[in-house]
Write an enzyme that holds these catalytic residues in place. Sequence first.
Site, PDB file in Angstrom:
ATOM      1  N   HIS A  61       0.815  -1.207   0.000  1.00 10.04           N
ATOM      2  CA  HIS A  61       0.000   0.000   0.000  1.00 10.04           C
ATOM      3  C   HIS A  61       0.855   1.265   0.000  1.00 10.04           C
ATOM      4  CE1 HIS A  61      -3.927   1.912   0.724  1.00 10.04           C
ATOM      5  NE2 HIS A  61      -3.245   2.800   1.411  1.00 10.04           N
ATOM      6  N   TYR A  64       4.375   0.598  -3.015  1.00 12.46           N
ATOM      7  CA  TYR A  64       4.167   0.309  -4.439  1.00 12.46           C
ATOM      8  C   TYR A  64       5.231  -0.656  -4.962  1.00 12.46           C
ATOM      9  CZ  TYR A  64       0.922   4.259  -4.269  1.00 12.46           C
ATOM     10  OH  TYR A  64      -0.115   5.088  -3.951  1.00 12.46           O
ATOM     11  N   SER A 106      -8.417   4.357  -3.417  1.00 10.08           N
ATOM     12  CA  SER A 106      -9.299   3.241  -3.088  1.00 10.08           C
ATOM     13  C   SER A 106      -9.428   3.077  -1.580  1.00 10.08           C
ATOM     14  CB  SER A 106      -8.714   1.953  -3.667  1.00 10.08           C
ATOM     15  OG  SER A 106      -7.466   1.698  -3.072  1.00 10.08           O
ATOM     16  N   HIS A 107     -10.565   2.575  -1.154  1.00 12.31           N
ATOM     17  CA  HIS A 107     -10.709   2.107   0.219  1.00 12.31           C
ATOM     18  C   HIS A 107     -11.461   0.784   0.161  1.00 12.31           C
ATOM     19  CE1 HIS A 107     -10.328   3.981   4.453  1.00 12.31           C
ATOM     20  NE2 HIS A 107      -9.165   3.687   3.945  1.00 12.31           N
ATOM     21  N   ASP A 280      -1.012  15.059   5.330  1.00 13.60           N
ATOM     22  CA  ASP A 280      -2.064  14.449   6.138  1.00 13.60           C
ATOM     23  C   ASP A 280      -1.594  13.092   6.656  1.00 13.60           C
ATOM     24  OD1 ASP A 280      -2.508  12.961   3.607  1.00 13.60           O
ATOM     25  OD2 ASP A 280      -4.262  12.226   4.667  1.00 13.60           O
ATOM     26  N   GLU A 324      -4.224   4.478  12.653  1.00 10.88           N
ATOM     27  CA  GLU A 324      -4.734   5.212  11.492  1.00 10.88           C
ATOM     28  C   GLU A 324      -5.966   6.022  11.888  1.00 10.88           C
ATOM     29  OE1 GLU A 324      -5.037   2.915   7.902  1.00 10.88           O
ATOM     30  OE2 GLU A 324      -2.904   2.437   7.918  1.00 10.88           O
ATOM     31  N   GLN A 326      -8.386   8.936  12.192  1.00 15.95           N
ATOM     32  CA  GLN A 326      -8.633   9.862  11.083  1.00 15.95           C
ATOM     33  C   GLN A 326      -8.513  11.320  11.517  1.00 15.95           C
ATOM     34  OE1 GLN A 326      -9.780   8.527   7.698  1.00 15.95           O
ATOM     35  NE2 GLN A 326      -8.371   7.224   8.811  1.00 15.95           N
ATOM     36  N   ASP A 506      -5.351   7.869 -11.706  1.00 13.15           N
ATOM     37  CA  ASP A 506      -5.704   6.470 -11.943  1.00 13.15           C
ATOM     38  C   ASP A 506      -5.768   5.700 -10.631  1.00 13.15           C
ATOM     39  OD1 ASP A 506      -3.038   6.476 -11.348  1.00 13.15           O
ATOM     40  OD2 ASP A 506      -2.431   5.142 -12.962  1.00 13.15           O
ATOM     41  N   ASN A 544      -3.303   5.755  -7.400  1.00 17.25           N
ATOM     42  CA  ASN A 544      -3.289   4.864  -6.249  1.00 17.25           C
ATOM     43  C   ASN A 544      -3.362   3.440  -6.786  1.00 17.25           C
ATOM     44  OD1 ASN A 544      -5.863   3.577  -4.334  1.00 17.25           O
ATOM     45  ND2 ASN A 544      -3.919   4.001  -3.369  1.00 17.25           N
ATOM     46  N   SER A 546      -4.275  -0.558  -5.718  1.00 13.35           N
ATOM     47  CA  SER A 546      -4.851  -1.480  -4.746  1.00 13.35           C
ATOM     48  C   SER A 546      -4.713  -2.891  -5.298  1.00 13.35           C
ATOM     49  CB  SER A 546      -6.320  -1.132  -4.510  1.00 13.35           C
ATOM     50  OG  SER A 546      -6.934  -2.138  -3.722  1.00 13.35           O
TER      51      SER A 546
END
Lengths: 748, 229
Positions: A61, A64, A106-107, A280, A324, A326, A506, A544, A546
């Site tokens: 993740h 890459y 993506s999530h 972030d 993580e 938020q 993308d 991103n 996934s």
Amino acid sequence: MSGASLDRNPPVKLPNEPTITPKIVAEHGLSPEEYQRVLAIMGRTPTMVELGIFSAMWSEHCSYKSSKVWLKKLPTKAPWVIQGPGENAGVIDIGDGQAAIFKMESHNHPSYIEPYQGAATGVGGILRDVFTMGARPVANLNALRFGDPAHPKTRHLVSGVVAGIGGYGNCMGIPTVGGETNFHAAYNGNILVNAMTVGIAPTDRIFYAAAAGVGNPLVYVGSKTGRDGIHGATMASTEFNEDSEEKRPTVQVGDPFVEKLLLEACLELMATDVIVAIQDMGAAGLTSSSFEMAAKGGLGVIVELDKVPMRETGMNPYELMLSESQERMLIVLKPGTEEQARKIFEKWELDFAVIGHLTDAERMVLSWHGDIVGNIPIPPLVTEAPVYERPWTLTPLPGVLDADKVPAPKDWRASLLALMSCPDLASKAWIWHQYDHLIMGNTAIRPQDGDAALVRVNGGHKGLAMTSDCTPRYVQAHPETGGRQAVAEAWRNITAVGARPLAVTDNMNFGNPQKPEIMGQFAGAIMGMAEACKVLDFPVVSGNVSLYNETEGRPILPTPTIGAVGVIEDITKAVGSRLIQAGLGIVLIGETTGWLGQSLYLREACGREEGAPPPVDLAVERRNGDFVRSQIAMDRVEACHDVSDGGLIVALAEMAIAGGTGMEIGQPAGNAVPSHAFFYGEDQGRYVIASGSADDVIEAAHAAGVPAVLLGYSGGASLVVKSLLSLPLSDIKAAHEAWLPGYMAATD
Amino acid sequence: MKAAVLVFPGSNREGDVAQAIELVTGRKPQMVWHGDGDFEKTDLIVVPGGFSYGDYLRCGAMAAQSPVMAEVKKRAAQGVPVLAICNGFQIVTEAGLLPGTLMRNAHLKFVCSDVHLKVETSQSLFTNRYQAGQVIRVPVAHAEGNYFADDDTLKRLEDRGQIAFRYCAPDGTVNGTGNPNGSIRNIAGVFNETKTVMGLMPHPENAVEPMFGGCDGKALFEGLVEALT
């Protein structure tokens, strides 16, 4: 305590700290070889928190590692590109001193496990990526893929994901203006939730992540850190199995109210002159944000973890580095501006804490109540990170399916109604009515009213067009063609509203890259996308990846979702796809060969998914699109719609029911394509135009070498296709709109 | 007309209404932070839409207790007009400035859509540019817009002409199909007894330009300008 003195101390072991064993290494998703690299870099056994940092930073993740070698092949430059891939989001120049900042992310894994929170935090994460760079977000889009509607989990997932996206975006006050939703059994065990945000910033006030200035304070703002989402990045880098439900605690929980406060506070801070760098805290939280800021600036950092605002007592350094939670940001401030910044965050009732400072040591040093608990050299963690050239096997191009091998419909009315109400084509109004798509008062083309959403840029006449596209069944059949097609369709959709396509983000969703055929899908899709982006001057500026979207060995359809942005200088010139006027000429632009391979007609009416997908001739694509855009700019076009899923007859039906105006059309005399292939074929590079000056359009088309033919005229309340079909619009509309609400209301 | 728009943590349509006010008056309204109990004299107070305090506890409940709302109540009692939209409507009902309450939508989902409204009266500061019985098209965007009041209250509201708008079909028929949220008697907006406070769930501020949702909401702001200038 000074950085230098901290730096000399070796890390201490915390009470109850376990000894690192091969089992613990494996649980962190690191292979034995990768652990050997860790040992070589550290020159000693890492502490638990150090191991956790390697695990997160080297996860698929964040690193890459399987995709990097391929992503390099995508074109990323153009004169209007201000920032390509590698930052929080891509930045393009849209004129008048303004930039559009956008990205899709993506999530997928969290949304399958906990659909509401997974989707909500997906939206929250992509919004932060965009406003971190100084932009006020102006639009959200989302591309969703669910499993077979008959699968027992699908309804629950649709319901949760849509509510989550709406719950977050609506509260933030950012309009959700577009997207796409498909269903296919290949997503039964792995849904896709790809969220995109577009923001606008002045070109001279864009903020980056690269830290600078030894001694500058490192500031934590936003929500407190809790124990949620620990190891989210590692979870998103493995396949699912039957135990995946147990991973629910690794899904983060979002609070859009706090994010709204964070957005306003950050924009207020950005209007001052105190920020050196900002990033972030997304995947891998404090670890990746602090690490990336220091690495990009070629500096070191000391993080005093006991100063991190904590949501619960008893948290340890390992949890703090890997949480993580938020709605958090990390900022490097100019020295001496801490109090000015603190006042802004206190006004917005957010936490603000100086948690460390920059050093020149190029090391990440973690302290905990005065003890060093982690000390990692930064450059080798980046330069020695694993990069895999995984073996890959390209998917061969399937044979072309002859139209004669596909039966024509016995009943044209029934076949069109069935297609218009199939899950992929049925109206998605049930979804987008749950999204506030009107807030900010700039939405010129709403969902379903045009091929791309169109949003006015505040303070002028300019509009931003945006879309997301991918046809996974084409990519599955032949990834190279499918990759090319996804980019071309996005470009076409921007064009169809009259805008100039500018750039792409993308979102590469694939299965397990350790399988050569999956890696081959990835490679093929990239090759096709790269070629299309190059020919269409449509660079990739962010994205991103996934991977591991597999459950018990069954992968998803390869889905390289393309998000795209374009600009139109005068928004009053833009057109939608609704046919609202009688007496207009209905003109088909582009060549129709009757390509039925991989068509929706073939799948829905004949139950077959076979043949080669329609080829994409990029030179033709560009020629046809440039022509259509020129006609829109000349005010010759009242409505325009690209021809895609379902072919020509579906495009015509969609225009008619959207605007409430029928038409009478027919296959041109002398055209030799079998009727079912002419009307249901999915040849690429085509548009339908409704024009009050159809003769002029056709004449201009022929002069430009663009195929164009008059099909008939608008009018009446039915879709009439000479000698084939006459269907009241009310029947088509009813079928089109009934499926999704009916499906969601059922209780089986 | 001088206008003030309140801003709570979580407000998000304050910009939309400020834009609409600027469009018709040519001047920006003053934006008033929730903690400011003391703000400049103004001809109109707008309580905008959004998710004040995250809509936690109950929509509008926390905002109703804020320092700025104490001041709004005081000025409303003195006759300063208050326009409360969406979350603003929820806030002023919680603050007791308007009767009734806004419950969860009957279908339990957020709804963003154009709706048709029947103007019930033109006899108010807010509706003087409309005709009674006129049908206008404006959007809604909410999850808790299901207006409810007990029978006695409803009777009083109707007897005294305190209903401002009702949801209706495009032809003006007041029936279930035009009602987006289950509001009792299709009520979309109400006045206080003196008709100086109006609350409504729909967003007239998002219907002030032809390309962006039509212009049916613009007359509301124009009417206010005429009455308050």
